[in-house]
Design a protein around this motif. Structure first.
Motif, short mmCIF file in Angstrom:
data_model
loop_
_atom_site.label_atom_id
_atom_site.label_comp_id
_atom_site.label_asym_id
_atom_site.label_seq_id
_atom_site.Cartn_x
_atom_site.Cartn_y
_atom_site.Cartn_z
N THR A 115 38.86 36.58 46.47
CA THR A 115 39.38 38.20 46.27
C THR A 115 38.47 39.16 47.28
O THR A 115 37.44 38.60 47.65
CB THR A 115 39.68 38.62 44.82
OG1 THR A 115 38.16 38.81 44.37
CG2 THR A 115 40.35 37.74 43.97
N ARG A 116 39.08 40.12 47.17
CA ARG A 116 38.37 41.28 47.87
C ARG A 116 38.47 42.40 47.09
O ARG A 116 39.63 43.08 46.78
CB ARG A 116 38.76 41.45 49.33
CG ARG A 116 38.22 42.58 50.04
CD ARG A 116 38.59 42.74 51.68
NE ARG A 116 37.97 41.72 52.18
CZ ARG A 116 38.28 40.70 52.96
NH1 ARG A 116 39.52 40.46 53.08
NH2 ARG A 116 37.52 39.93 53.64
N GLN A 117 37.62 43.39 46.98
CA GLN A 117 37.55 44.78 46.14
C GLN A 117 38.63 45.69 46.97
O GLN A 117 38.58 45.67 48.41
CB GLN A 117 36.48 45.39 45.98
CG GLN A 117 35.57 44.71 45.11
CD GLN A 117 34.84 45.52 44.30
OE1 GLN A 117 34.74 46.54 44.22
NE2 GLN A 117 33.84 44.94 43.46
N CYS A 144 41.92 45.29 47.20
CA CYS A 144 42.64 44.57 47.71
C CYS A 144 44.11 44.51 46.70
O CYS A 144 43.75 43.78 45.71
CB CYS A 144 42.46 43.23 48.11
SG CYS A 144 43.94 41.81 48.46
N CYS A 197 45.33 41.11 45.77
CA CYS A 197 44.41 40.44 44.99
C CYS A 197 44.39 40.81 43.70
O CYS A 197 44.34 39.96 42.59
CB CYS A 197 42.89 40.53 45.52
SG CYS A 197 42.45 40.13 47.22
N ASP A 231 34.43 37.42 45.07
CA ASP A 231 34.61 38.46 46.17
C ASP A 231 34.24 37.90 47.41
O ASP A 231 32.97 37.53 47.41
CB ASP A 231 33.87 39.76 45.65
CG ASP A 231 34.19 40.79 46.92
OD1 ASP A 231 34.50 40.30 47.83
OD2 ASP A 231 33.91 41.68 46.44
N VAL A 232 35.09 37.61 48.32
CA VAL A 232 34.68 37.07 49.75
C VAL A 232 33.69 37.71 50.51
O VAL A 232 32.98 37.17 51.15
CB VAL A 232 35.88 36.81 50.52
CG1 VAL A 232 36.91 35.81 49.84
CG2 VAL A 232 36.73 38.06 50.83
N ASP A 233 33.51 38.93 50.21
CA ASP A 233 32.66 39.87 50.81
C ASP A 233 31.36 39.95 50.47
O ASP A 233 30.27 40.49 50.92
CB ASP A 233 33.12 41.30 50.95
CG ASP A 233 34.58 41.65 51.78
OD1 ASP A 233 34.59 40.87 52.78
OD2 ASP A 233 35.40 42.27 51.29
N SER A 234 31.12 39.06 49.37
CA SER A 234 29.61 38.93 48.54
C SER A 234 28.85 37.86 49.30
O SER A 234 27.76 37.79 49.11
CB SER A 234 29.67 38.40 47.23
OG SER A 234 30.33 37.25 46.94
N ARG A 262 33.37 34.96 53.24
CA ARG A 262 34.04 35.83 54.18
C ARG A 262 34.59 35.09 55.49
O ARG A 262 35.76 35.23 56.02
CB ARG A 262 33.21 37.06 54.54
CG ARG A 262 33.97 38.08 55.28
CD ARG A 262 33.13 39.11 55.71
NE ARG A 262 32.20 39.52 54.63
CZ ARG A 262 30.78 39.97 54.94
NH1 ARG A 262 30.39 39.49 56.02
NH2 ARG A 262 30.10 40.03 53.71
N GLY A 307 38.44 35.12 54.61
CA GLY A 307 38.31 36.68 54.82
C GLY A 307 39.71 37.24 54.99
O GLY A 307 39.95 38.25 54.42
N VAL A 355 42.74 36.54 51.87
CA VAL A 355 43.02 36.75 50.41
C VAL A 355 44.01 37.25 49.77
O VAL A 355 44.85 38.27 50.67
CB VAL A 355 41.67 37.66 50.18
CG1 VAL A 355 40.31 37.14 50.37
CG2 VAL A 355 41.67 39.09 50.70
#
Length: 71
Positions: A2-4, A6, A9, A31-34, A39, A43, A46
Protein backbone atom coordinates in the motif's frame (compact mmCIF):
# COMPACT_ATOMS: atom_id res chain seq x y z
CA UNK A 1 1.45 -3.42 -0.66
CA UNK A 2 0.00 0.00 0.00
CA UNK A 3 0.85 3.69 0.10
CA UNK A 4 -0.29 6.32 2.55
CA UNK A 5 -2.83 8.71 1.09
CA UNK A 6 -3.89 6.23 -1.61
CA UNK A 7 -7.68 5.92 -1.76
CA UNK A 8 -7.56 2.69 -3.77
CA UNK A 9 -5.24 1.25 -1.10
CA UNK A 10 -7.69 2.17 1.65
CA UNK A 11 -10.52 0.42 -0.21
CA UNK A 12 -8.39 -2.66 -0.89
CA UNK A 13 -7.23 -2.84 2.75
CA UNK A 14 -10.85 -2.71 3.96
CA UNK A 15 -11.80 -5.49 1.51
CA UNK A 16 -8.84 -7.68 2.50
CA UNK A 17 -9.52 -7.08 6.20
CA UNK A 18 -13.18 -8.09 5.81
CA UNK A 19 -12.41 -11.19 3.71
CA UNK A 20 -9.62 -12.37 5.99
CA UNK A 21 -11.80 -11.83 9.07
CA UNK A 22 -14.55 -13.92 7.47
CA UNK A 23 -12.03 -16.70 6.83
CA UNK A 24 -10.20 -16.38 10.15
CA UNK A 25 -6.91 -15.57 8.42
CA UNK A 26 -4.36 -13.00 9.52
CA UNK A 27 -2.95 -10.41 7.15
CA UNK A 28 -0.73 -7.35 7.15
CA UNK A 29 0.04 -4.37 4.96
CA UNK A 30 3.38 -2.90 3.97
CA UNK A 31 3.91 0.69 2.80
CA UNK A 32 5.90 0.63 -0.44
CA UNK A 33 7.40 4.01 0.39
CA UNK A 34 9.04 2.61 3.54
CA UNK A 35 11.58 0.60 1.52
CA UNK A 36 13.36 1.56 -1.73
CA UNK A 37 13.18 -2.02 -3.04
CA UNK A 38 9.41 -2.21 -2.44
CA UNK A 39 8.94 1.19 -4.07
CA UNK A 40 10.95 0.07 -7.11
CA UNK A 41 8.97 -3.18 -7.41
CA UNK A 42 5.41 -2.01 -6.68
CA UNK A 43 5.48 1.80 -6.76
CA UNK A 44 3.05 2.58 -9.57
CA UNK A 45 0.80 -0.46 -9.14
CA UNK A 46 -0.44 -0.08 -5.56
CA UNK A 47 -2.39 -1.57 -4.04
CA UNK A 48 -0.84 -4.97 -4.73
CA UNK A 49 -2.22 -8.10 -3.04
CA UNK A 50 0.22 -10.90 -2.23
CA UNK A 51 -0.85 -14.40 -1.21
CA UNK A 52 1.86 -16.49 0.41
CA UNK A 53 4.45 -14.01 -0.86
CA UNK A 54 3.38 -14.25 -4.52
CA UNK A 55 1.63 -11.47 -6.38
CA UNK A 56 -2.08 -12.24 -6.61
CA UNK A 57 -3.43 -9.01 -8.08
CA UNK A 58 -3.24 -5.24 -8.07
CA UNK A 59 -5.33 -2.06 -8.10
CA UNK A 60 -8.46 -3.75 -6.70
CA UNK A 61 -9.51 -6.85 -4.82
CA UNK A 62 -11.30 -9.50 -6.84
CA UNK A 63 -13.22 -10.98 -3.92
CA UNK A 64 -14.18 -14.40 -5.29
CA UNK A 65 -10.68 -14.97 -6.65
CA UNK A 66 -9.03 -13.91 -3.38
CA UNK A 67 -11.35 -16.08 -1.31
CA UNK A 68 -10.53 -19.07 -3.54
CA UNK A 69 -6.79 -18.44 -3.17
CA UNK A 70 -7.08 -18.25 0.61
CA UNK A 71 -9.10 -21.45 1.09
Amino acid sequence: MTRQGCHACEVAEADVERICADLGIGWDAADVDSDPELRAEYGDRVPVILVDGAEHGYWKVEEARLRAALT
